[in-house]
Design an enzyme around this catalytic site. Structure first.
Site, mmCIF file in Angstrom:
data_model
loop_
_atom_site.group_PDB
_atom_site.id
_atom_site.type_symbol
_atom_site.label_atom_id
_atom_site.label_comp_id
_atom_site.label_asym_id
_atom_site.label_seq_id
_atom_site.Cartn_x
_atom_site.Cartn_y
_atom_site.Cartn_z
ATOM 1 C CB SER A 110 -0.968 -0.071 1.194
ATOM 2 O OG SER A 110 -1.953 0.903 1.105
ATOM 3 C CG ASP A 160 -7.519 -2.257 -3.301
ATOM 4 O OD1 ASP A 160 -8.136 -1.439 -2.589
ATOM 5 O OD2 ASP A 160 -6.289 -2.447 -3.221
ATOM 6 C CG HIS A 191 -5.989 -1.853 0.275
ATOM 7 N ND1 HIS A 191 -5.531 -1.405 -0.941
ATOM 8 C CD2 HIS A 191 -5.174 -1.267 1.196
ATOM 9 C CE1 HIS A 191 -4.496 -0.587 -0.766
ATOM 10 N NE2 HIS A 191 -4.265 -0.500 0.528
HETATM 11 C C1 MLT Z 1 -3.024 3.994 2.067
HETATM 12 O O1 MLT Z 1 -3.991 3.958 2.822
HETATM 13 O O2 MLT Z 1 -1.907 3.759 2.461
HETATM 14 C C2 MLT Z 1 -3.282 4.400 0.665
HETATM 15 O O3 MLT Z 1 -4.261 3.748 0.104
HETATM 16 C C3 MLT Z 1 -2.084 4.395 -0.158
HETATM 17 C C4 MLT Z 1 -1.348 5.658 0.096
HETATM 18 O O4 MLT Z 1 -1.925 6.563 0.662
HETATM 19 O O5 MLT Z 1 -0.178 5.739 -0.302
#
Ligand code: MLT
Length: 208
Positions: A110, A160, A191
């Site tokens: 992520s 996702d 996710h």
């Molecule tokens: C997260 O929650 O980390 C996002 O989806 C990805 C990011 O903000 O880089």
């Protein structure tokens, strides 16, 4: 890199039977820390060294690797600064712990995958191999870097809610246009990571 910014981190030395020459650079997701991905790293490569820094940006007390303005809306100036700092830290860690940046495989989840992608798109990554779980386009570079010789696995979730399929495809396409060899796969998942993400990444590493 005498002035490299220090990151709170974990370093786990390689297993002494020298079954692996890799150092896995483990980059956690939002709200994670340097301990989160150690078990994943060990499962991916039981013999590798593990380097796991903690992101230095705090969003409501949750560590991240760069600032965002909203979900999926990133602060590009901050991305450049943080990608530079992380690249310098990795280089300094290589001297301190005695590994070669070229033997590093970045493994990000992520937000951690997004900073790894940003380092590559900025041409700041010394690593040539990366596993990006649930990654998205961090920014679109004006000039594409030259990523010939880079091998990248992008492992996404079909359902996702955070990473739309088109965004994942755009990321793969930007990296391919930069001459990286990219494997893009979709898991029947959201996710969150699944055991089959792990198995696919393990196999991809073996095939390397
Ligand atoms: C997260 O929650 O980390 C996002 O989806 C990805 C990011 O903000 O880089």
């Amino acid at each position: 890199m005498a002035n490299a910014v220090e990151f709170i981190h974990q370093f786990v030395p390689p297993v002494s039977d020298a079954s692996s020459s890799r150092t896995l650079l483990l980059l956690h997701g939002t709200g994670g820390n340097e301990n989160d991905l150690l078990p994943l790293g060990r499962a991916l490569d039981p013999g590798a060294a593990l380097l796991s820094p903690r992101g230095q940006v705090l969003e409501n007390d949750m560590p991240r690797f760069f600032r965002r303005l909203a979900e999926g809306v990133f602060d590009e100036k901050d991305i450049v600064r943080r990608a530079d700092e992380l690249a310098d830290f990795i280089e300094a860690a290589g001297s301190r712990y005695n590994f070669r940046p070229a033997d590093v495989v970045a493994v990000g989840y992520s937000n951690g995958a997004n900073i790894a992608g940003a380092m590559m798109l900025l041409g700041r990554a010394k690593f040539r191999c990366a596993i990006l779980f649930r990654a998205m386009v961090p920014f679109v570079p004006k000039d594409l870097p030259s990523l010939g010789g880079h091998r990248i696995l992008v492992s996404e979730g079909e359902y996702d809610p955070i990473v739309p399929r088109a965004n994942a495809e755009q990321l793969a396409s930007l990296l391919r246009k930069s001459d990286a060899e990219v494997t893009l796969r979709f898991e029947r998942a959201g996710h969150e990571l699944t055991s089959s993400d792990l198995n696919a990444a393990k196999q991809w590493l073996v095939d390397r």
